[in-house]
Design a protein around this motif. Structure first.
Motif, PDB file in Angstrom:
ATOM      1  N   ASP A 165      -3.452  17.393  19.579  1.00  0.00           N
ATOM      2  CA  ASP A 165      -4.817  17.456  19.076  1.00  0.00           C
ATOM      3  C   ASP A 165      -5.034  16.188  18.271  1.00  0.00           C
ATOM      4  O   ASP A 165      -4.233  15.871  17.393  1.00  0.00           O
ATOM      5  N   VAL A 166      -6.089  15.476  18.575  1.00  0.00           N
ATOM      6  CA  VAL A 166      -6.288  14.169  17.940  1.00  0.00           C
ATOM      7  C   VAL A 166      -7.576  14.162  17.123  1.00  0.00           C
ATOM      8  O   VAL A 166      -8.617  14.619  17.592  1.00  0.00           O
ATOM      9  N   VAL A 167      -7.458  13.662  15.905  1.00  0.00           N
ATOM     10  CA  VAL A 167      -8.640  13.439  15.073  1.00  0.00           C
ATOM     11  C   VAL A 167      -8.834  11.933  14.938  1.00  0.00           C
ATOM     12  O   VAL A 167      -7.945  11.227  14.458  1.00  0.00           O
ATOM     13  N   ARG A 168      -9.974  11.456  15.409  1.00  0.00           N
ATOM     14  CA  ARG A 168     -10.288  10.023  15.308  1.00  0.00           C
ATOM     15  C   ARG A 168     -11.094   9.812  14.036  1.00  0.00           C
ATOM     16  O   ARG A 168     -12.199  10.323  13.914  1.00  0.00           O
ATOM     17  N   GLU A 169     -10.532   9.065  13.119  1.00  0.00           N
ATOM     18  CA  GLU A 169     -11.154   8.990  11.797  1.00  0.00           C
ATOM     19  C   GLU A 169     -11.460   7.553  11.370  1.00  0.00           C
ATOM     20  O   GLU A 169     -10.735   6.628  11.691  1.00  0.00           O
ATOM     21  N   TYR A 170     -12.545   7.436  10.620  1.00  0.00           N
ATOM     22  CA  TYR A 170     -13.012   6.141  10.102  1.00  0.00           C
ATOM     23  C   TYR A 170     -13.182   6.307   8.600  1.00  0.00           C
ATOM     24  O   TYR A 170     -13.844   7.229   8.148  1.00  0.00           O
ATOM     25  N   TYR A 171     -12.572   5.425   7.831  1.00  0.00           N
ATOM     26  CA  TYR A 171     -12.668   5.471   6.369  1.00  0.00           C
ATOM     27  C   TYR A 171     -13.748   4.495   5.937  1.00  0.00           C
ATOM     28  O   TYR A 171     -13.647   3.297   6.192  1.00  0.00           O
ATOM     29  N   VAL A 172     -14.769   5.016   5.313  1.00  0.00           N
ATOM     30  CA  VAL A 172     -15.903   4.181   4.918  1.00  0.00           C
ATOM     31  C   VAL A 172     -15.691   3.699   3.488  1.00  0.00           C
ATOM     32  O   VAL A 172     -15.732   4.483   2.541  1.00  0.00           O
ATOM     33  N   ASN A 173     -15.446   2.407   3.326  1.00  0.00           N
ATOM     34  CA  ASN A 173     -15.199   1.843   1.997  1.00  0.00           C
ATOM     35  C   ASN A 173     -16.538   1.569   1.312  1.00  0.00           C
ATOM     36  O   ASN A 173     -17.004   0.438   1.235  1.00  0.00           O
TER      37      ASN A 173
END
Length: 581
Positions: A165-173
């Motif tokens: 199971d994959v979670v594609r994540e983006y960290y918004v600085n």
RNA sequence: GCGCCCGUAGCUCAGUCGGAUAGAGCAUCGGAUUCCUAAUCCGGGGGCCACAGGUUCGAAUCCUGUCGGGCGCACCA
């Protein structure tokens, strides 16, 4: 669906069974490790279809010599009708030649599984969070972000295909000083929209044209309400609005590359929720954070350096050069201080973490791995955490470096690049190199539709197959598995190569190296092109033979399955499998 | 000075948890197209796997050191 459906896995099981039988007969000591036993195709096809090193790696533990042990294993394997021959070669390799029916069976399996051929259960039950891109929300995506974005996205698809199971994540600085600078830059454009002569954009602010529409929109909505107001009145509003607009821009750029994240996490929200404070409290309790003063940097002399007491994380305990501050002297969080809390947040909803970073951040890997290890172990859930570093890309045009100037805001954007060479070329090219090696990207070379460009080569193989199927259909001929026993050695050789797709997926997923898929596809395409050209020399070897519909059906069936495997592989890379070129 | 990544054919790069004679493309030389897409294929030449030690049945692959290239090295992200 079990990975036992694939041929390589099935034969690995047969070898394991042979070893187990030998153990039962006390020919092999019980309980020795079989971990080093491998089953793979030999490099030289004349050695057979499969080779195992079992005898060599077990001989020492069994207190015998490799060839003697190999003979016993061969004796067991020879009884299997699926194994046509088993020979001992070299220092103790066992080479197996499989009955043709095994390969025909695999061909039918490809047809039956279709888009699922190659899918694995390797990662079943494990959730992997993969964070990639995470570009600062201060402008459009540029080339510096591209490789990490593509590699991260392909890795996510690969791990998913391998059963995770994959979670594609983006960290918004959206909490650092850079977004305040962004707000100020937008304010300037807002003033400009209201008729104020702003002249040159002052150094330090973002000069890009892309901020103009935001200034205009704000002027339209608020009029001159903030024109004379102190910054404290507009900063928060402008910052929030600017970040939202920049993220919309970035999502649009990513969409051009076919990239879509599942989760966007805000640093500002993380801080507002008190996550870094909680992490700091825990770290202080366990003497992993203390108030201390850093030494002056060694390699270079800084004139304005002065010692300051800061809360420091003891990363030197984990091999780092010096302890690292989690807060700045004004009390606000450093990037690292917030980031360690962020990783704990991700760890709460995943079994494994992967970050994709640019190589320019290599120096910060030790501290974040140390912090995650300390926190996750301390909180009773140690979590595997891998930071993949993606090396720099040098942009060229006809061998000459492409000039970029940050100050003028003049850089090559992803949008420019996709427009010029196309999504598929960008993605495939980024994936035909291992990520940890530096690469050149030459606009001139990469658009040459034939020469130096593996994308077209692979797509062409697929297009040829589709074209042949279309033509056959027009002639009333259809692919059929009914007569696959008429396929000859040249054709079964193609099946043998295609049959490596499932194990290539698993190996690539385990190594976390999506580029292996790209190279596999290149090899498969090459084999198909070679097969195709046999028909040029000998018309009896052409796929479509009007006088022999049965053989034609079998060959079309073969082509159809090779095309299926190419499609499955290209899907992992996010590259389109075209119908014609 | 320190840390991380890389070093394989003239060039760009693969090389499976260490495995058999180190592979591919480009370039170069020679061939294949009345025929399913020649954007393709077949063949030749081209290598102290940066260097030196070590580990073992076996090293391009693992370890140590040296050299060369890249990236980074206070409260920037």
């Amino acid at each position: 669906m079990s990975d036992m459906h694939t041929l390589y896995a099935a034969f690995a099981a047969k070898i394991a069974a042979a070893l187990a039988a030998l153990e039962k007969e006390a020919q092999l000591p019980a309980g020795i490790s079989h971990a080093a036993v491998s089953v793979e195709p030999p490099r030289d096809p004349s050695h057979g279809d499969l080779a195992t090193n079992a005898a060599m790696v077990l001989a020492k533990q069994a207190a015998t010599n490799p060839r003697a042990l190999a003979e016993k294993i061969v004796e067991k394997l020879s009884a299997d009708p699926a194994i046509e021959s088993a020979d001992i070669a070299g220092p103790g390799f066992i080479n197996l030649r499989l009955a043709d029916e095994s390969w025909r069976e695999e061909l039918r399996a490809i047809a039956a599984l279709g888009a699922d051929y190659g899918r694995s259960t390797l990662g079943t039950g494990r959730t992997v969070n993969i964070e990639y891109v995470s570009a600062n929300p201060t402008g459009p995506m540029h080339m510096g972000h591209c490789r990490g974005a593509v590699v991260g996205d392909a890795l996510a698809a690969l791990l998913e295909f391998a059963g995770h199971d994959v979670v594609r994540e983006y960290y918004v600085n959206d909490a650092g000083a850079q977004v305040d600078v962004l707000a100020e830059s937008v304010y300037l454009r807002y003033s400009e929209a209201l008729g104020v002569a702003i002249g040159e954009i002052p150094p330090g602010l973002y000069p890009g044209e892309y901020l103009k529409p935001i200034g205009q929109a704000l002027a339209g909505e608020y009029g001159d309400k903030y024109l004379e107001a102190p910054a404290s009145e507009w900063r928060g509003l402008f910052r929030k609005r600017a970040v939202a607009e920049m993220m919309a821009l970035i999502r649009a750029d990513l969409a051009l590359l076919g990239i879509h994240h599942d989760v966007f996490s805000s640093e500002a929200e993380l801080q507002a929720a008190g996550k870094p404070d909680q992490a700091e409290a825990w770290l202080r309790q366990h003497d992993l954070v203390y108030d201390g003063v850093l030494e002056a940097p060694k390699g270079k002399t800084l004139e304005d350096w002065e010692p300051v007491e800061l809360p420091l994380f003891r990363s030197t305990r984990f091999g780092d050069d010096q302890d690292r501050p989690i807060r700045k002297s004004d009390g606000s969080w450093t990037y690292f201080g917030a980031d360690l809390a962020y990783h704990m947040q991700k760890a709460g909803a995943a079994d494994e973490l992967i970050d994709i970073w640019g190589a320019d951040h290599a120096g910060t890997v030790k501290r974040i791995k140390a912090a995650v290890a300390a926190l996750s172990q301390g909180q009773g859930k140690p979590i595997p955490f891998d930071v993949k570093l993606v090396q720099m890309v040098q942009l060229l045009r006809g061998g000459e470096p492409v000039k970029m100037s940050k100050r003028s805001g003049n850089f090559v954007t992803i949008a420019d690049m996709v427009e010029e060479v196309g999504k598929d070329v960008v993605r495939f090219t980024m994936l035909t190199r291992k990520p940890e090696a530096q690469m050149d990207f030459d606009f001139a070379k990469v658009v040459e539709a034939s020469k130096d460009n593996p994308v077209f080569y692979v797509q062409y193989a697929h297009a040829r197959i589709r074209s042949t199927l279309r033509k056959a259909e027009a002639e009333g001929l259809a692919p059929s598995p009914a007569n696959v026993e008429r396929l000859g050695p040249d054709e079964l050789a193609l099946v043998k190569l295609a049959a490596q797709f499932p194990r290539t997926v698993e190996a690539a997923a385990q190594a976390r190296e999506p580029h292996r898929i790209a190279f596999f596809l290149y090899d498969l395409a090459a084999a198909f092109h070679a097969y195709w050209n046999m028909g040029n020399d000998d018309s009896g070897k052409r796929i479509i033979l009007a006088h022999d519909p049965e053989l034609t059906g079998a060959r079309l069936f073969l082509g159809q399955q090779i095309g299926q495997v190419i499609r499955n592989g290209l899907a992992l890379l996010g590259v389109e499998a075209v119908e014609e070129l």
